[in-house]
Design a protein around this motif. Structure first.
Motif, PDB file in Angstrom:
ATOM      1  N   ILE A  24       0.839  -1.201   0.000  1.00  0.00           N
ATOM      2  CA  ILE A  24       0.000   0.000   0.000  1.00  0.00           C
ATOM      3  C   ILE A  24       0.874   1.250   0.000  1.00  0.00           C
ATOM      4  O   ILE A  24       0.611   2.208  -0.729  1.00  0.00           O
ATOM      5  N   LYS A  25       1.929   1.247   0.797  1.00  0.00           N
ATOM      6  CA  LYS A  25       2.843   2.384   0.854  1.00  0.00           C
ATOM      7  C   LYS A  25       3.502   2.618  -0.506  1.00  0.00           C
ATOM      8  O   LYS A  25       3.603   3.756  -0.974  1.00  0.00           O
ATOM      9  N   SER A  26       3.913   1.547  -1.136  1.00  0.00           N
ATOM     10  CA  SER A  26       4.539   1.661  -2.449  1.00  0.00           C
ATOM     11  C   SER A  26       3.566   2.234  -3.475  1.00  0.00           C
ATOM     12  O   SER A  26       3.927   3.100  -4.270  1.00  0.00           O
ATOM     13  N   ARG A  27       2.332   1.770  -3.436  1.00  0.00           N
ATOM     14  CA  ARG A  27       1.315   2.282  -4.383  1.00  0.00           C
ATOM     15  C   ARG A  27       1.050   3.767  -4.121  1.00  0.00           C
ATOM     16  O   ARG A  27       0.937   4.550  -5.052  1.00  0.00           O
ATOM     17  N   TYR A  28       0.975   4.138  -2.848  1.00  0.00           N
ATOM     18  CA  TYR A  28       0.764   5.544  -2.496  1.00  0.00           C
ATOM     19  C   TYR A  28       1.909   6.403  -3.029  1.00  0.00           C
ATOM     20  O   TYR A  28       1.676   7.468  -3.612  1.00  0.00           O
ATOM     21  N   GLN A  29       3.133   5.956  -2.832  1.00  0.00           N
ATOM     22  CA  GLN A  29       4.288   6.727  -3.294  1.00  0.00           C
ATOM     23  C   GLN A  29       4.285   6.872  -4.809  1.00  0.00           C
ATOM     24  O   GLN A  29       4.615   7.938  -5.342  1.00  0.00           O
ATOM     25  N   LEU A  31       1.590   6.801  -6.796  1.00  0.00           N
ATOM     26  CA  LEU A  31       0.521   7.733  -7.158  1.00  0.00           C
ATOM     27  C   LEU A  31       0.895   9.172  -6.815  1.00  0.00           C
ATOM     28  O   LEU A  31       0.632  10.088  -7.593  1.00  0.00           O
ATOM     29  N   TYR A  32       1.520   9.363  -5.656  1.00  0.00           N
ATOM     30  CA  TYR A  32       1.928  10.703  -5.245  1.00  0.00           C
ATOM     31  C   TYR A  32       2.924  11.287  -6.245  1.00  0.00           C
ATOM     32  O   TYR A  32       2.787  12.439  -6.670  1.00  0.00           O
TER      33      TYR A  32
END
Length: 92
Positions: A24-29, A31-32
């Protein structure tokens, strides 16, 4: 219902939970990083539009003073449009 059960089972296993959090953290980064330039460009564009509108309003006011003319009151539609514009451009 089955999805909720799967999620509960995942929460019971800390290793699986950490892997999920990492994903989830990787996906957030990702997308950000992808959308940050869009947000920056949007902010810059709003700032430019705001500056142009302010400049235009100043020119109109100077012209009114020089010619001793006043603009007629805004129509209902113009007032609505102005309010909508101001709600999207709070810097004005």
């Amino acid at each position: 219902m089955e999805a909720e059960v799967d999620k509960l089972e995942l929460m019971k296993n800390p290793v699986t939970l950490l892997k999920e959090l990492s994903a989830i953290k990787s996906r957030y980064q990702t997308l950000y990083a992808r959308f940050k330039p869009v947000a920056v460009e949007q902010k810059e564009t709003k700032s430019r539009i705001s500056a142009i509108v302010n400049k235009t309003m100043n020119v109109i006011q100077k012209l009114q003073k020089q010619t001793d003319l006043e603009l007629s009151p805004l129509t209902k539609e113009e007032k609505i449009a102005a309010e909508q514009f101001k709600s999207h451009m709070p810097d004005l």
